[in-house]
Design a protein around this motif. Sequence first.
Motif, short mmCIF file in Angstrom:
data_model
loop_
_atom_site.label_atom_id
_atom_site.label_comp_id
_atom_site.label_asym_id
_atom_site.label_seq_id
_atom_site.Cartn_x
_atom_site.Cartn_y
_atom_site.Cartn_z
N SER A 24 -14.30 -9.47 31.39
CA SER A 24 -13.09 -9.62 30.60
C SER A 24 -13.33 -9.04 29.22
CB SER A 24 -12.68 -11.10 30.49
OG SER A 24 -13.67 -11.83 29.80
N GLU A 27 -9.40 -11.35 23.75
CA GLU A 27 -7.95 -11.41 23.80
C GLU A 27 -7.37 -11.89 22.48
OE1 GLU A 27 -5.24 -11.31 25.95
OE2 GLU A 27 -6.29 -10.16 27.50
N ASP A 214 -7.21 -10.50 31.99
CA ASP A 214 -8.39 -10.72 31.16
C ASP A 214 -8.46 -12.14 30.60
OD1 ASP A 214 -9.50 -8.29 31.55
OD2 ASP A 214 -8.91 -7.42 29.63
N ILE A 215 -7.32 -12.69 30.20
CA ILE A 215 -7.33 -14.02 29.59
C ILE A 215 -7.77 -15.08 30.61
CG2 ILE A 215 -4.89 -14.49 30.05
CD1 ILE A 215 -6.89 -15.53 26.94
#
Length: 280
Positions: A24, A27, A214-215
């Motif tokens: 990831s 963010e 990604d989060i």
Amino acid sequence: MPSKYQPQLFCWHADLQKGSNLLSSPEKNIIYVNDNYCAIRRIKKTWQVFGSIVSFVICLLALLILKHACEFLYEVDLQADVVFQSDIEGKIFFDVLTIFGLVCFLYLAFLPRLYMDIFSRRGCPIIFNRKTQKVYINENYFFNFKLLRNPLYYLLPFKKRIKEYDWRLLQGVMRYESRGRRQSIVLMVFKPNSSLAIDHIILDRDRIGKENVDIWYWINNFMSFHDLANLNHGNYKAHQEHNFKYHYIEGQGWPKWMIEAFNAISLQHLSAIKQRYPEN
């Protein structure tokens, strides 16, 4: 292939992987992180403003149409049975009745979205404590994708949902809106020892683009104590907890025990906190 988590969420697209060591990137939605918990922003102000305007205009138009439809229906002369002077009058009456029903549905569909955007404050953060494996929300009652709601709550736009969840009973899924142009990541809440979904939580709403999770991966790494979730990824650094709480938590109706539970370091510590606040 349908979701393995039932009942399946409306506009479901995919079940997401859960675990650790998931690649990831940092963010912007990560508001605050320390060694105990992280806070994730779930709604962006720009989308709130845009969504509020669109929903307000649609609801206003729906009300105007309903007003004219009601006036027309009121003026129709109805006896014991519906008798029309001609087939055209009968067709007009039933057309208006159909429009009335459709507009009622439209109004009830967009009113929750209006409430969600107007009454969700300061990013509507969700809290993940990795040492107790608990998740905390404090959100407007309409901050979800439910299709059926108690009609009485439409008169209570300020009503809130304040809850504690077990991380092990949450699973991420992705749903698409607007023909795939926007996506949302939703946390399905399950009944223990089953795949039966009993609730859901919006994690990330109205993200433009496809397959951007990604989060979700970052949260998984954080909850698994993996180094890929860097404690410096938050907008506020670990030593700025007071500033974070001042801007996002204070004055938003979070219970005192829950605010203290953000930093609980074990289940025993969490239990002791709850005992100090018997009203929880």
